[in-house]
Design an enzyme around this catalytic site. Structure first.
Site, PDB file in Angstrom:
ATOM      1  N   MET A  44      47.887  45.510  55.712  1.00 17.68           N
ATOM      2  CA  MET A  44      46.840  45.175  56.675  1.00 17.68           C
ATOM      3  C   MET A  44      46.891  43.696  57.055  1.00 17.68           C
ATOM      4  O   MET A  44      46.690  43.342  58.221  1.00 17.68           O
ATOM      5  CB  MET A  44      45.465  45.539  56.106  1.00 17.68           C
TER       6      MET A  44
ATOM      7  N   PHE B  11      30.273  29.318  22.187  1.00 14.88           N
ATOM      8  CA  PHE B  11      31.495  30.078  22.448  1.00 14.88           C
ATOM      9  C   PHE B  11      31.162  31.327  23.271  1.00 14.88           C
ATOM     10  O   PHE B  11      30.284  32.096  22.925  1.00 14.88           O
ATOM     11  CB  PHE B  11      32.152  30.487  21.124  1.00 14.88           C
ATOM     12  N   GLN B  12      31.859  31.502  24.385  1.00 13.43           N
ATOM     13  CA  GLN B  12      31.680  32.628  25.299  1.00 13.43           C
ATOM     14  C   GLN B  12      30.272  32.738  25.863  1.00 13.43           C
ATOM     15  O   GLN B  12      29.786  33.823  26.133  1.00 13.43           O
ATOM     16  CB  GLN B  12      32.121  33.945  24.650  1.00 13.43           C
TER      17      GLN B  12
ATOM     18  N   LYS C 161      22.469  38.409  21.315  1.00 10.97           N
ATOM     19  CA  LYS C 161      22.927  39.113  20.112  1.00 10.97           C
ATOM     20  C   LYS C 161      21.803  39.299  19.098  1.00 10.97           C
ATOM     21  O   LYS C 161      21.720  40.334  18.435  1.00 10.97           O
ATOM     22  CB  LYS C 161      24.092  38.346  19.490  1.00 10.97           C
TER      23      LYS C 161
ATOM     24  N   GLU D 259      37.394  44.663  32.484  1.00 11.51           N
ATOM     25  CA  GLU D 259      35.989  44.947  32.787  1.00 11.51           C
ATOM     26  C   GLU D 259      35.776  45.288  34.255  1.00 11.51           C
ATOM     27  O   GLU D 259      34.874  46.042  34.601  1.00 11.51           O
ATOM     28  CB  GLU D 259      35.097  43.769  32.378  1.00 11.51           C
TER      29      GLU D 259
HETATM   30  C1  LIG Z   1      40.684  41.511  46.155  1.00 14.64           C
HETATM   31  C2  LIG Z   1      41.167  41.351  47.561  1.00 14.64           C
HETATM   32  N1  LIG Z   1      42.011  40.356  47.883  1.00 14.64           N
HETATM   33  C3  LIG Z   1      42.449  40.219  49.151  1.00 14.64           C
HETATM   34  C4  LIG Z   1      42.057  41.075  50.132  1.00 14.64           C
HETATM   35  C5  LIG Z   1      42.548  40.902  51.581  1.00 14.64           C
HETATM   36  N2  LIG Z   1      43.326  42.084  51.989  1.00 14.64           N
HETATM   37  C6  LIG Z   1      42.801  43.075  52.731  1.00 14.64           C
HETATM   38  S1  LIG Z   1      43.867  44.316  53.024  1.00 14.64           S
HETATM   39  C7  LIG Z   1      45.085  43.526  52.192  1.00 14.64           C
HETATM   40  C8  LIG Z   1      46.450  44.115  52.079  1.00 14.64           C
HETATM   41  C9  LIG Z   1      46.466  45.331  51.246  1.00 14.64           C
HETATM   42  O1  LIG Z   1      47.808  45.673  50.998  1.00 14.64           O
HETATM   43  P1  LIG Z   1      48.162  47.014  50.272  1.00 14.64           P
HETATM   44  O2  LIG Z   1      47.330  47.209  49.072  1.00 14.64           O
HETATM   45  O3  LIG Z   1      49.616  47.068  50.051  1.00 14.64           O
HETATM   46  O4  LIG Z   1      47.702  48.123  51.308  1.00 14.64           O
HETATM   47  P2  LIG Z   1      48.234  48.401  52.808  1.00 14.64           P
HETATM   48  O5  LIG Z   1      47.415  47.578  53.731  1.00 14.64           O
HETATM   49  O6  LIG Z   1      49.679  48.030  52.858  1.00 14.64           O
HETATM   50  O7  LIG Z   1      47.994  49.849  52.982  1.00 14.64           O
HETATM   51  C10 LIG Z   1      44.635  42.300  51.699  1.00 14.64           C
HETATM   52  C11 LIG Z   1      45.461  41.339  50.947  1.00 14.64           C
HETATM   53  C12 LIG Z   1      41.144  42.097  49.754  1.00 14.64           C
HETATM   54  N3  LIG Z   1      40.654  42.955  50.633  1.00 14.64           N
HETATM   55  N4  LIG Z   1      40.747  42.215  48.466  1.00 14.64           N
END
Ligand SMILES: Cc1ncc(C[n+]2csc(CCOP(=O)(O)OP(=O)(O)O)c2C)c(N)n1
Lengths: 577, 174
Positions: A492, A129-130, A179, A67
């Site tokens: 990042m 349920f749900q 529903k 979803e």
């Molecule tokens: C759902 C979610 N969980 C955690 C984060 C924290 N976060 C920001 S950037 C990042 C790393 C992303 O890694 P990747 O997808 O490999 O991209 P890159 O930075 O290597 O280009 C994380 C874990 C986020 N932004 N969103």
């Protein structure tokens, strides 16, 4: 008059059909011009799915594989088309899986209507349920939400949902439908919503504020514009272009506003914010007038507020009164829809060119080019950079693609280096920074703009958050191009660990599967590049394909994105390395 | 900026979910609702929330902006204590024996300008309407003798200036 009204009433009573709530929902969607929805069925929404089956020639339902994917697809669709995206889910887990997408749409002002099934009215509050209280859960992340428990409420509430989602500052609306309301019958008539008495979509512009803004513009020696998504949402691209061309004011964008003015436009000076361009950030603190148009001074844009544009007068063009003085105090607040306010402003401003001021941007650009951009786009080292991949995509797509990005280093690099000629072309999760956004959003973007090339740029981390949506791409042969910039890290976060946590790489090293095989498992043509000599041709081949295509590029594992404003620092203290 | 008492008045459509939406705005910013009262207003089908906070004017203004942005909210205002006429009510349940054993209780009732709502063999109930400090004073006076139950309402307030809600609604319909 009385008799006329009575006659009209009689007439509508006659034309009102007796249908079930579930069928009424379909008619409402059709009346709103919806021909595409994303969703996932389950017990509490089955009557609606049964109607979707009957109406499948008029209304296409795309079964996403989660979803969350449905919400991001609806967002991607909304962002390229300007129309309301629609997602549907069952009660309980189906509904809670929508929450991330709702939050993303709320913070990025994306028009979306989500419809969820709910347990029958007599079971509400019984832990059936749900059963989850999705109205309670989604309240902080929706512009509006409502639970329908009677079939007769359906037409009016759905009409209101679309009106609220799209009007004023757009946002997500969730309608939860028990529903019994889907099964029960109602006498159906539909009237589009044209107003809600307690809700003012946007304030009427005040001429005095516009005149005050014009006066400041005409006096300013170093005026500077930062625009945001308000320009795109308000379809004020032409008005902004006319304003900067007449006044000669250099203009920069937030990532949500990117593509509103072509990258190549001489007055488009680039990106502000944490990884934005050097000049646009540093000169924020050297302008004498800051015109903020359709942007909300997010902390990723401003850095430390204590040192943000303190020397400048600030004029804030904004549709949402609650944004005025929220983060940055405005000397003049011009409330209203940007298209309207800019139109009123244009005749009042003087022609100018601000050449010396422009040269300051150019000087900063040169510094940034020499220290950062040159190495990003034309690297001398062996390893591939994300920047050169984006540049190849620019070349192969002739700057005409819609670029959909996920979240992380690749996102910042894509926003920095992607070139655009057309508006509504940069689709990214800005305010929430939702990893997993790009793949489903690219599906929605492609379906919302079938005539355009859509390229998703994703990190190896975020890709695996919604990778199952490859199933949709395969099943419906959605011809999106998927580029995974694989650095085998959560790049990042790793960058922050390197810079601020003494390289303690806690849980940021990724051991990745064979992404090419996975794509091929979904019968999607796939390729991998790990050397520079193969890059150009691989990108050209991908863009030339008229089918879905997956390209993995093995990039340097420990590259960093610069420039960078460390969090909490001033825009003036942006680091070049 | 200094913290002060502000009364926030919200005129809104009757809607079950709205209280949740409004309280979330305070929750998100860690601002405590000191008192809350929901009632009908002078306009049919329009309810009025009266919310009291103790915070800076800057925060109050931002919160009011966020409240007003909610679809079902017609208008929200904030006022300082000087700009409003406000009251709270309280009920004190006290052991009936004290009425006869403690002469001072009678004096407290008289001096506090409170009303006896009911008297039974076991207990009697006093109602007091007034400013927060007046209710506090009465509470302090009665406390040494023992209070069986005490409850105080949220603040209710009307403003000294006019509230043009009807006009806003009429303009909205146009
Ligand atoms: C759902 C979610 N969980 C955690 C984060 C924290 N976060 C920001 S950037 C990042 C790393 C992303 O890694 P990747 O997808 O490999 O991209 P890159 O930075 O290597 O280009 C994380 C874990 C986020 N932004 N969103």
């Amino acid at each position: 008059m009385e008799t006329l009204k009575a006659q009209q009433k009689k007439k509508t009573a006659k034309t009102a059909m007796k249908i079930t709530g579930a069928e009424a929902i379909i008619h409402c969607l059709l009346a709103e011009g919806v021909d595409l929805i994303y969703g996932y069925p389950g017990g509490a929404i089955m009557p609606v799915y049964d109607e979707l089956y009957k109406f499948q020639d008029k209304l296409t339902h795309i079964l996403t594989r989660h979803e969350q994917g449905a919400t991001h697809a609806a967002q991607g669709y909304a962002r390229v088309s300007g129309k309301v995206g629609v997602a549907m889910a069952t009660s309980g887990p189906g509904a809670t899986n929508l929450v991330t997408g709702l939050a993303d749409a709320q913070i990025d002002s994306t028009p979306m209507v989500c419809i969820t099934g709910q347990v029958p009215r007599h079971l509400l509050g019984s832990d059936a349920f749900q059963e989850t209280d999705i109205v309670g859960i989604s309240t902080p992340v929706t512009k509006w939400n409502y639970q329908i428990t009677k079939a007769s409420e359906i037409p009016e509430i759905i009409a209101k949902a679309f009106y609220i989602a799209k009007s004023g500052r757009p946002g997500p609306v969730l309608i939860d439908i028990t529903k019994n309301a889907q099964f029960d019958e109602l006498a159906f008539t539909y009237e589009k919503c044209t107003g809600v008495r307690s809700y003012t979509p946007f304030p009427k512009p005040e001429m005095s504020a516009i005149k005050a803004a014009a006066e400041l513009i005409n006096q300013a020696k170093r005026p500077y514009i930062v625009w945001g998504q308000g320009i795109i949402l308000g379809e004020a691209e032409e008005e902004l272009k006319a304003l900067i061309e007449k006044t000669g004011i250099p203009a920069a964008w937030t990532i949500m506003g990117e593509s509103a003015i072509p990258t190549s436009h001489p007055l488009n000076v680039g990106m502000v914010g944490m990884h934005g361009n050097y000049g646009p950030n540093v000169l924020t603190n050297e302008c004498d007038l800051l015109l903020a148009i359709g942007m909300r001074f997010d902390d990723r844009v401003t850095g430390s507020l204590d040192t943000y544009a303190k020397q400048a007068k600030v004029v804030h063009f904004e549709i949402d009164p609650a944004e005025i003085d929220k983060n940055v105090k405005a000397d003049v607040a011009v409330l209203g829809d940007a298209k309207e306010t800019l139109q009123l402003l244009l005749p009042l401003v003087n022609t100018n060119s601000h050449e010396a001021w422009h040269n300051e941007f150019k000087a900063k650009d040169k510094i940034e080019f020499d220290t950062v951009i040159k190495n990003d786009i034309h690297p001398q080292k062996d390893g591939l950079t994300m920047g050169e991949v984006i540049e190849e995509i620019n070349i192969a797509s002739k700057n005409k693609a819609v670029i959909v990005t996920d979240v992380g280093q690749h996102q910042m690099i894509a926003c920095r280096y992607a070139k655009f000629e057309q508006t509504k072309s940069n689709i990214t999760s800005g305010g929430l920074g939702t990893m997993g956004f790009a793949l489903p959003a690219a599906i929605g973007a492609k379906m919302g703009a079938m005539d355009r090339e859509v390229v998703a740029i994703i990190g190896d981390g975020g890709y695996q958050m919604t990778i199952q949506e490859l199933g949709v791409i395969f099943q419906h042969q959605v011809p999106v191009k998927i580029v995974v910039l694989n650095n085998d890290h959560l790049g990042m976060v790793r960058q922050w660990q390197e810079l601020f946590f003494e390289r303690r790489y806690a849980s940021t090293v990724m051991v990745n599967p064979d992404f090419v095989k996975i794509a091929e498992g979904y019968h999607i043509e796939a390729n991998r590049v790990s050397e520079r000599k193969d890059l150009k041709q691989a990108v050209q081949k991908m863009i030339a394909s008229d089918k879905p295509y997956f390209l993995e590029v093995k990039v340097e594992k420990e590259d960093n994105v610069f420039p960078m404003i460390p969090s909490g620092a001033s825009v003036s203290d942006i680091l070049l390395k | 900026m200094e913290k002060k008492w502000f009364t926030i008045s919200v005129y809104a459509e009757n809607n079950v979910g709205l209280l949740n939406r409004i309280s979330g705005i305070f929750l998100k910013r860690h601002i405590n609702i000191e008192s809350l009262n929901v009632s009908k207003s002078e306009i049919e089908h329009v309810s009025k929330f009266t919310i009291v906070v103790n915070t800076t004017e800057d925060w109050t203004r931002k919160i009011v902006g966020q409240i007003e942005k909610q679809v079902e909210v017609i208008k929200a205002f904030y006022h300082t204590d000087d700009e409003t006429i406000y009251q709270e009510s309280a009920l004190f349940k006290i052991d009936s024996a004290l009425l006869f054993d403690e002469r001072q209780i009678q004096n407290i009732i008289k001096e506090s300008n409170s009303q006896i709502v009911t008297v039974s063999r076991d207990f009697f109930v006093l109602a007091k309407t007034g400013r927060r400090h007046e209710i506090d004073e009465m509470h302090n006076a009665l406390e040494p003798y023992g209070i069986l139950q005490f409850v105080r309402s949220g603040r209710i307030a009307v403003t000294k200036e006019a509230m043009p809600i009807t006009e806003i609604l009429e303009n909205a319909i146009k």
